[in-house]
Structures are given as structure tokens and as C-alpha cells.
Design a protein around this motif. Sequence first.
Motif, short mmCIF file in Angstrom:
data_model
loop_
_atom_site.label_atom_id
_atom_site.label_comp_id
_atom_site.label_asym_id
_atom_site.label_seq_id
_atom_site.Cartn_x
_atom_site.Cartn_y
_atom_site.Cartn_z
N LEU A 135 -15.70 73.50 -52.33
CA LEU A 135 -16.68 74.19 -51.39
C LEU A 135 -16.28 74.96 -50.26
CD1 LEU A 135 -19.73 71.80 -52.03
CD2 LEU A 135 -19.18 73.96 -53.20
N ALA A 136 -15.22 73.91 -49.61
CA ALA A 136 -14.54 74.49 -48.23
C ALA A 136 -13.58 75.69 -48.60
CB ALA A 136 -13.76 73.39 -47.60
N HIS A 137 -12.98 75.70 -49.63
CA HIS A 137 -11.95 76.73 -49.90
C HIS A 137 -12.85 77.83 -50.19
CE1 HIS A 137 -8.38 78.47 -51.86
NE2 HIS A 137 -9.03 78.86 -52.87
N THR B 178 -17.32 63.82 -55.39
CA THR B 178 -17.88 64.54 -54.11
C THR B 178 -16.88 64.84 -53.27
OG1 THR B 178 -19.80 63.12 -54.27
CG2 THR B 178 -19.52 64.31 -52.01
N ARG B 179 -15.81 64.19 -53.11
CA ARG B 179 -14.72 64.65 -51.97
C ARG B 179 -13.70 65.61 -52.51
NH1 ARG B 179 -12.88 60.63 -48.05
NH2 ARG B 179 -10.66 61.81 -48.20
N ASP B 180 -13.53 65.89 -53.93
CA ASP B 180 -12.94 66.86 -54.38
C ASP B 180 -13.75 68.08 -54.31
OD1 ASP B 180 -11.17 64.76 -54.70
OD2 ASP B 180 -11.01 64.93 -57.11
N LEU B 181 -15.08 67.82 -54.65
CA LEU B 181 -15.95 69.00 -54.79
C LEU B 181 -15.89 69.65 -53.41
CD1 LEU B 181 -18.28 71.01 -56.04
CD2 LEU B 181 -19.88 69.08 -55.51
N LEU B 182 -15.99 68.73 -52.36
CA LEU B 182 -16.24 69.38 -51.33
C LEU B 182 -14.75 70.23 -50.72
CD1 LEU B 182 -17.40 66.52 -49.09
CD2 LEU B 182 -18.70 68.55 -49.32
N LEU C 254 -15.56 58.84 -43.72
CA LEU C 254 -15.13 57.61 -43.15
C LEU C 254 -13.33 57.48 -42.89
CD1 LEU C 254 -17.58 55.15 -44.07
CD2 LEU C 254 -17.51 56.17 -41.88
N ASP C 255 -12.97 58.14 -44.04
CA ASP C 255 -11.34 58.03 -44.20
C ASP C 255 -10.80 59.33 -43.85
OD1 ASP C 255 -11.40 55.21 -44.88
OD2 ASP C 255 -12.01 55.81 -46.91
N ALA C 256 -9.62 59.38 -43.90
CA ALA C 256 -8.78 60.83 -43.60
C ALA C 256 -9.35 61.84 -44.76
CB ALA C 256 -7.42 60.64 -43.54
N VAL C 257 -9.30 62.95 -44.54
CA VAL C 257 -9.73 64.25 -45.29
C VAL C 257 -8.63 64.99 -45.27
CG1 VAL C 257 -11.42 66.02 -45.82
CG2 VAL C 257 -12.11 63.80 -45.16
N GLU C 258 -7.88 65.18 -46.26
CA GLU C 258 -6.68 66.17 -46.30
C GLU C 258 -6.69 67.04 -47.66
OE1 GLU C 258 -4.92 66.81 -44.05
OE2 GLU C 258 -5.01 65.05 -42.62
N PRO C 259 -6.72 68.58 -47.36
CA PRO C 259 -6.80 69.14 -46.22
C PRO C 259 -8.13 68.82 -45.39
CG PRO C 259 -6.56 70.78 -48.09
CD PRO C 259 -6.52 69.32 -48.50
N PRO C 260 -8.22 69.22 -44.30
CA PRO C 260 -9.39 68.87 -43.34
C PRO C 260 -10.55 70.02 -43.48
CG PRO C 260 -7.88 69.80 -41.86
CD PRO C 260 -7.09 69.80 -43.32
N GLY C 261 -10.40 70.86 -44.37
CA GLY C 261 -11.37 72.05 -44.35
C GLY C 261 -12.67 71.38 -44.56
N PRO C 262 -13.12 70.49 -45.52
CA PRO C 262 -14.61 70.04 -45.73
C PRO C 262 -15.17 69.45 -44.26
CG PRO C 262 -13.10 69.21 -47.52
CD PRO C 262 -12.37 69.64 -46.52
N LEU C 263 -14.34 69.11 -43.29
CA LEU C 263 -14.86 68.50 -42.09
C LEU C 263 -15.64 69.96 -41.34
CD1 LEU C 263 -11.91 66.38 -40.61
CD2 LEU C 263 -14.06 65.68 -41.86
N GLN C 264 -14.86 70.90 -41.47
CA GLN C 264 -15.48 72.33 -40.73
C GLN C 264 -16.68 72.64 -41.40
OE1 GLN C 264 -12.57 75.28 -39.83
NE2 GLN C 264 -14.30 76.93 -39.75
N LEU C 265 -16.69 72.55 -42.98
CA LEU C 265 -17.70 73.00 -43.69
C LEU C 265 -18.96 72.22 -43.29
CD1 LEU C 265 -18.44 74.64 -46.27
CD2 LEU C 265 -18.03 72.81 -47.53
N VAL C 266 -18.88 70.87 -43.24
CA VAL C 266 -20.22 70.05 -42.72
C VAL C 266 -20.49 70.26 -41.35
CG1 VAL C 266 -20.77 67.69 -42.54
CG2 VAL C 266 -19.69 68.19 -44.70
N LEU C 267 -19.53 70.39 -40.44
CA LEU C 267 -19.82 70.57 -39.12
C LEU C 267 -20.44 71.84 -38.78
CD1 LEU C 267 -16.58 69.17 -37.36
CD2 LEU C 267 -18.88 68.07 -37.34
#
Length: 369
Positions: free
Chosen positions: A39-41, A32-36, A70-83
Amino acid sequence: MSLNPIVERFLQGTLPEPMGMTLVGGGLPVPTRDLLQALAHAALRETPYTARALECLGAMPESMLAGVFLDAVEPPGPLQLVLCHRKEPALLEEALLNPSLTAEIVEASVPSLPGSVLEIVLNNQVMWMARPRILDLLEEHPEGEYVIKRRVNEYRFDVLRLVPEEVKKERLEILDEVEAGHLDKAWAELPLPKEKSREEEEAEIESEEMAAERRLLAQRPLVDDQGEEIVLTLSQRVAKLRTNQKIMLAIKGGKEERTILIREANRLIQVNVMRNGRITEGEVAYIAQMRTVNDEVLRIIASNREWMKKYTITKALVLNPRTPLPLAMTHFKRLLESDMKLLVKDRNVAELLRREAKRFLEQKAQGKG
């Protein structure tokens, strides 16, 4: 942390388009983390994969995403995608508290956030100090509650010191006037102006009778307790102040400032005039007879033993129709006989008070008082 090889090729642009479409559609077995990341890209910029990626994100159950941030996300694009594209509060909270979150992502995401998580953004001082535009977006947010918008204003002034040019100019003028001796020194300590809080707005509510009395009072020259007229320019200056500045001036200002501010409709301003350590007994006697003061002011006067030892203050308080009846009933027997006779004839005070005063005089005349 290394990514799934398929996702790495997608990010590098070397994955065939049909396989890329399958990937962003959730059709390949990747974490899931890799898929995100994929998706963000695909979704955070215009690509042939954008619509498919957003459709896939929207279809992902919350349970599948829970704990991912819950852990760091690098690169952080998935954070913006979800927000920007999900609405579940628990999920958004994880993303907003993620250590990889950047101010740029927060700024881009605020307009899409639901009102329930705006306070998390506001509490992240590091972010909005880096990008003050975040405060503007919070203030403009259609779901932002009153308390959020009030705190935004406070942070602008108190933390960022973003003071409008007209306020800076007014401030310098005040300091010059203080140094020249034309204004009380308390003016130099005034805080920056702020919008009224809800409590301050509610403190301005008054009866029609008091409002009418205040309008009538405003038509007369402004004089202090000694009958001396107050300079108009000072009154005009006070009128320009915001509520929080008037409250501070009420606490620390001089006699002329107190005389002006006790006439304000706002209960908080009036109460803080009474808390001014420089207020004199003459002023208290003057205020005790005013019919435009809030009941709370009269209660403060009545609760001060030192003030109530002065006959002029007691008399003013008892004869004031605004004084709560229990207070007036407690102190009316201290009036001189001549003043009590005036009380009996005064149609403005409560009928019960006049009746008790009359009965007291009759008993005194019969030698029972």
C-alpha cells in the motif's frame, strides 16, 4: 525480514496489473505488515494503484493495524502512509515512536497529524535537529496548542541557536556598549529574546487607574530615586527588550535599569526588580511610594524586616493608596504624629485606615495611646 513473494513481485514491478489491483484492494491473503508495504509503495507516489490503495487503508480496522508498528519497519514507507492517512492517536503514537522512523517521514507527515500527537514530535529532538523545518511545521499547525508553539520558539533559540540577523546585530551592539562602560555588565548576560509566555502576558494586566497613572508618568522626564534624569538612550534600549530579557535585567541590572523596569506594567518584571541583590534602601523607599506598582511588590517590601526597620520605607508604604489595607493597618501606628495627621487628611487612602489613625491620635491625646 523477507516479504510475501506476491508483494515482492509487486514492489519490483513484475506483478500483472489486475493482480496488483487485487493486492492493494486487500483481496489477497498476505500478512498485514506485507500488505502495508504494498500500500505504501502504491500510495506514496502517483501510480495507477494510488486511489485503490488509500481506499483499502481507510477501510482497515484499527484492530488489524494495532501492534504492527511496535517493531522496526523496513523499508519505513508504511510509517509515513499511516501518519499521513490515519487519525487514531494510539496508532499514530506507535508509528511516531517506531525505531525505523526518519526525519524525512516526520517532516512529510506533520501537516496531516492531529493536534493530540504533536507533542510526541516536538519531544523527538533528534528528528527536528536533523530537519529544523519540522519546528516550522509544528508552529504553523492549525491544531497546535499555545504551549507547543512557545516551546518551538525556545528550542529554536536554545538548541538550534537560530538567531535572526537583526538580533545578532543588536547583541553585538550591546556587548560593545558594555565593554565601553556605557551599559551595566548585566546586559552582556541577557538571554536571547523569546515570545511572551501566557504567564508573562497575564502579568501585564492592570487596572484602568494604574494604566492612567502610568500614562501620566510616561509624560514626565524619567528620573531615579535621587531625582537624577536617566539617559534616554538607555530607556529606549530597555523598551526594545522582550519580556524574558527584561526579567533577567531586573534581577541582575544596575540602578538605572531597575528604575526603568519598576515602571513596567508586567508584574513579573516588577517583582524581579525587588529580588535584585543590588537594590538599595533608597530605591525601596522610592518604590514603596509608587502608585503604579503591583500589590505583590508592596507585599514583598512589607515582608522584609530589614527594610521595614527604616522609617522612610514604612511611611511610604502606609501612605501609598496601593498598599493592601491589612498591611497598612499593621504598620500605621509606627508613623510620627505629624505624618499620622497627614494620613488622617489623605482622601486617597482607605476610609477605615484614616478612621483608625484618627482614633489612635485621639487616644494618644487623652493619654491612652
